[in-house]
Design a protein around this motif. Structure first.
Motif, mmCIF file in Angstrom:
data_model
loop_
_atom_site.group_PDB
_atom_site.id
_atom_site.type_symbol
_atom_site.label_atom_id
_atom_site.label_comp_id
_atom_site.label_asym_id
_atom_site.label_seq_id
_atom_site.Cartn_x
_atom_site.Cartn_y
_atom_site.Cartn_z
ATOM 1 N N ARG A 26 0.836 -1.188 0.000
ATOM 2 C CA ARG A 26 0.000 0.000 0.000
ATOM 3 C C ARG A 26 0.877 1.245 0.000
ATOM 4 O O ARG A 26 2.062 1.196 0.328
ATOM 5 C CB ARG A 26 -0.918 0.005 1.224
ATOM 6 C CG ARG A 26 -1.953 -1.107 1.217
ATOM 7 C CD ARG A 26 -2.758 -1.078 2.503
ATOM 8 N NE ARG A 26 -3.453 0.194 2.676
ATOM 9 C CZ ARG A 26 -4.658 0.448 2.178
ATOM 10 N NH1 ARG A 26 -5.287 -0.469 1.477
ATOM 11 N NH2 ARG A 26 -5.235 1.616 2.391
ATOM 12 N N VAL A 27 0.276 2.355 -0.369
ATOM 13 C CA VAL A 27 0.970 3.642 -0.388
ATOM 14 C C VAL A 27 0.334 4.547 0.658
ATOM 15 O O VAL A 27 -0.894 4.663 0.728
ATOM 16 C CB VAL A 27 0.891 4.292 -1.783
ATOM 17 C CG1 VAL A 27 1.491 5.694 -1.758
ATOM 18 C CG2 VAL A 27 1.610 3.430 -2.807
ATOM 19 N N LYS A 28 1.158 5.176 1.471
ATOM 20 C CA LYS A 28 0.665 6.071 2.511
ATOM 21 C C LYS A 28 1.308 7.443 2.362
ATOM 22 O O LYS A 28 2.408 7.576 1.823
ATOM 23 C CB LYS A 28 0.958 5.491 3.899
ATOM 24 C CG LYS A 28 0.200 4.191 4.184
ATOM 25 C CD LYS A 28 0.391 3.738 5.618
ATOM 26 C CE LYS A 28 -0.434 2.489 5.900
ATOM 27 N NZ LYS A 28 -0.289 2.038 7.309
ATOM 28 N N LEU A 29 0.599 8.448 2.838
ATOM 29 C CA LEU A 29 1.099 9.818 2.798
ATOM 30 C C LEU A 29 1.580 10.206 4.191
ATOM 31 O O LEU A 29 0.855 10.054 5.178
ATOM 32 C CB LEU A 29 0.004 10.779 2.336
ATOM 33 C CG LEU A 29 -0.515 10.565 0.909
ATOM 34 C CD1 LEU A 29 -1.650 11.535 0.611
ATOM 35 C CD2 LEU A 29 0.602 10.725 -0.105
ATOM 36 N N SER A 30 2.805 10.690 4.269
ATOM 37 C CA SER A 30 3.379 11.120 5.535
ATOM 38 C C SER A 30 3.979 12.505 5.348
ATOM 39 O O SER A 30 5.012 12.662 4.678
ATOM 40 C CB SER A 30 4.461 10.127 5.989
ATOM 41 O OG SER A 30 5.067 10.562 7.183
ATOM 42 N N ARG A 31 3.290 13.514 5.918
ATOM 43 C CA ARG A 31 3.730 14.901 5.786
ATOM 44 C C ARG A 31 3.924 15.280 4.317
ATOM 45 O O ARG A 31 4.944 15.834 3.919
ATOM 46 C CB ARG A 31 5.028 15.129 6.567
ATOM 47 C CG ARG A 31 4.878 14.948 8.069
ATOM 48 C CD ARG A 31 6.185 15.199 8.781
ATOM 49 N NE ARG A 31 6.041 15.007 10.226
ATOM 50 C CZ ARG A 31 7.049 15.146 11.094
ATOM 51 N NH1 ARG A 31 8.256 15.482 10.653
ATOM 52 N NH2 ARG A 31 6.843 14.950 12.382
ATOM 53 N N ARG A 32 2.906 14.934 3.535
ATOM 54 C CA ARG A 32 2.884 15.224 2.101
ATOM 55 C C ARG A 32 3.964 14.482 1.325
ATOM 56 O O ARG A 32 4.289 14.837 0.190
ATOM 57 C CB ARG A 32 3.003 16.726 1.843
ATOM 58 C CG ARG A 32 1.818 17.527 2.356
ATOM 59 C CD ARG A 32 1.874 18.940 1.849
ATOM 60 N NE ARG A 32 0.702 19.698 2.273
ATOM 61 C CZ ARG A 32 0.446 20.945 1.902
ATOM 62 N NH1 ARG A 32 1.288 21.572 1.089
ATOM 63 N NH2 ARG A 32 -0.629 21.562 2.332
ATOM 64 N N ARG A 33 4.526 13.464 1.918
ATOM 65 C CA ARG A 33 5.498 12.630 1.221
ATOM 66 C C ARG A 33 4.890 11.254 0.995
ATOM 67 O O ARG A 33 4.123 10.746 1.812
ATOM 68 C CB ARG A 33 6.796 12.514 2.024
ATOM 69 C CG ARG A 33 7.504 13.847 2.230
ATOM 70 C CD ARG A 33 8.840 13.659 2.905
ATOM 71 N NE ARG A 33 9.742 12.842 2.092
ATOM 72 C CZ ARG A 33 10.975 12.513 2.477
ATOM 73 N NH1 ARG A 33 11.433 12.901 3.661
ATOM 74 N NH2 ARG A 33 11.743 11.786 1.694
#
Length: 223
Positions: A26-33
């Motif tokens: 899966r792909v996650k967003l962390s602080r717009r990254r």
């Protein structure tokens, strides 16, 4: 001549490799990254690239960044929306760069259509309703065209047509069997005879099945 054709442009769209889809991270967003959720980042990137049809890491990063921008809700990237878009791309199963770009466009068009439908349902302004109705109409017409484009690309540009009914008038003729037509050239497969009818219909429901000539009363009596 009367023909009835069946077109099935969506037969080869969805991917059936469920094991590969389940293995892709899966792909996650962390602080717009963008972060690929996998214990081994390189292995996770390879799995995700294979699932999305990206040929290398640059192609994968470019696809993910474009999907992140398209997932924006309220001027902020939405992780749930992004996960949905990536999941839909995985299910389409792009096999090369062209299919990857087309699949990305397909999911973006779908998301845009759903947004237009939501905004249309939430407004009472006549001008906005007319504008959103036109936008929604254009988007929902684009999507089937994209499906057909992907199907034809996977079939090397060939369109499959199944002829169910065929009628030949007096003095006419027909090829019974598998026939391939390119521009003005018609090629009949070897082994199939040319059937010339004086009158009456030819019924050839399946390729290679031949034809049945109507039997008149005298032939039926002698039989």
């Amino acid at each position: 001549m009367t023909t009835s054709a069946n077109h099935n442009p969506t037969a080869s769209i969805a991917s059936n490799n469920h094991a590969a889809l389940a293995a892709s991270p899966r792909v996650k967003l962390s602080r717009r990254r963008i972060r690929i959720d996998h214990p081994d980042p390189r292995a996770g990137a390879r799995l995700l690239a294979d699932a999305l049809g990206a040929v290398d890491r640059d192609a994968l990063d470019g696809l993910l960044k474009q999907l992140v921008k398209a997932s924006v809700i309220g001027q902020e990237p939405d992780e749930a929306n992004l996960a949905f878009m990536i999941s839909m791309m995985k299910s389409i199963g792009p096999r090369d760069s062209i299919e990857a770009m087309l699949a990305a466009q397909m999911v973006c068009v779908h998301v845009a259509a759903m947004r237009s439908a939501f905004r249309l349902a939430c407004t009472d302004d006549i001008a906005q309703q007319e504008s959103l109705t036109r936008a929604l109409g254009r988007l929902v017409r684009i999507y089937p065209a994209q499906i057909e484009a992907l199907s034809r690309y996977r079939d090397n540009g060939e369109r499959k047509i199944t002829v169910q009914n065929l009628s030949v008038q007096d003095g006419g003729s027909a090829f019974v069997g598998n026939v391939t037509q390119h521009a003005s050239v018609i090629v009949s497969e070897p082994g199939f005879a040319k059937a010339t009818m004086d009158a009456g219909p030819i019924q050839a429901a399946k390729a290679g099945e031949g034809y049945r000539r109507p039997i008149d009363a005298e032939q039926a009596a002698t039989a």
